[in-house]
Enzyme design. Sequence first.
Site, PDB file in Angstrom:
ATOM      1  N   SER A 179       0.841  -1.196   0.000  1.00  0.00           N
ATOM      2  CA  SER A 179       0.000   0.000   0.000  1.00  0.00           C
ATOM      3  C   SER A 179       0.878   1.248   0.000  1.00  0.00           C
ATOM      4  CB  SER A 179      -0.954  -0.042   1.192  1.00  0.00           C
ATOM      5  OG  SER A 179      -1.978   0.907   1.052  1.00  0.00           O
TER       6      SER A 179
ATOM      7  N   ASP B 112      -9.072  -5.504  -5.315  1.00  0.00           N
ATOM      8  CA  ASP B 112      -8.646  -4.459  -4.384  1.00  0.00           C
ATOM      9  C   ASP B 112      -9.643  -3.306  -4.371  1.00  0.00           C
ATOM     10  OD1 ASP B 112      -7.242  -2.315  -3.062  1.00  0.00           O
ATOM     11  OD2 ASP B 112      -5.383  -3.396  -3.454  1.00  0.00           O
TER      12      ASP B 112
ATOM     13  N   HIS C 133      -7.028  -5.779  -0.863  1.00  0.00           N
ATOM     14  CA  HIS C 133      -5.909  -5.048  -0.309  1.00  0.00           C
ATOM     15  C   HIS C 133      -5.438  -5.778   0.953  1.00  0.00           C
ATOM     16  CE1 HIS C 133      -3.919  -1.148  -0.792  1.00  0.00           C
ATOM     17  NE2 HIS C 133      -3.881  -1.015   0.524  1.00  0.00           N
TER      18      HIS C 133
END
Length: 400
Positions: free
Chosen positions: A242, A338, A371
């Site tokens: 991330s 995601d 994610h």
Amino acid sequence: MHAFFRARRALQLALTTHARRPWTGHRVSVPGFVAGWLTSELAPHLLALTAADTAAHVARHRRSSDLPGLAMAAASAAGSAALIASAQRARGVVDDALTAALGPDEREPDAAGLATPWGRIVNPFKLDTDGVRRDQDIAYAQGGRRFLLDVYRPEEGTENAPVLLQIHGGAWMTGSKNEQGRPLMLHMARRGWVCVAINYPLAPAARWPAHIVAAKRALAWIRENIAAYGGDPSYVVTTGGSAGGHLASLLALTPNDPALQPGFTGADTSVQACVPHYGVYDFAATSGSRASAARMRGILARHVMGPDPTHDDYVAASPLDRITDAAPPFFVIHGDQDSLVPVREARRFVEALRATSHRTVAYAEIPGAQHAFDIFPSIRSAHVLHGVERFLDWAHTHRE
């Protein structure tokens, strides 16, 4: 009692359905991520819970069947089974991606290593630290706890080992070295690598470029000190997820940039390879993505960047806009489900890397992955972890 059972089964069916087809839209991105992430990665546990709950309900109510509740239980169980099958597909996807980029794996296959680690997955929040020594809270610069790092290394010791630098995520505003990347670092340390996990100053108290400057300071510390921990200061690979994927990529693409090394311009801040997971690459929204533009106007402008940032400031912070033909080898990893960083951002970044870089660029788009899918051991993350190990070993063997 039927109503309570139906409510439980309806909730799990909704979560399972969402994990397979996530809700879309800016307003639901964060709750959608959390729900999809946990449901996907804990699918075996939820399947077992459904079976146990349904069996207990049937045993208590033998003479009064609850067909709607049982139907929802069957549907959620089927959905969990589908999520498990999707997670198992990660092995083939990662293997195909690496074979396409690197060629066939020349190592002897490790059947035990490639198998799904069911024993570890049963309790995914208890990490196996056997064989690894962790040196904690080492200061790499002045400034307190946000400038500390941990070193993970083989318990029996090592010399001149390759080094992996892990940078945590958290939207540049939260997170720590204790929370992310640990399954990968423990795995690689047991295989002879020295791994370093860093903290860095967080927004909004610290504004850009404090985050990348700190990462470069940590890299300078590694060059000067890692030999004392058994590492090779000339060989460092960086990784992160991330915001950590953004910082790792920018670190790899801006070696020795004096604008990002105030007071230590003479330090070598190059890295030899990069493995970003579900990273943020389009910081300046130059791709025209509406999601990237919304992020730039929202979280970045309000909380991360300094006062009155210009478009050039965003470009300077954007991995997509900092690609050159001198980029090191990359292995980009992103989930196709995601909810926080759309997968098309990773695709665009990989396209640009392959069009410009002279080095290897591997890309694995992980089916069914949300994610942060690698935060704790799961079916999916275990297969991805072995793929990362393969790439890291290849990059080290083929170092220039």
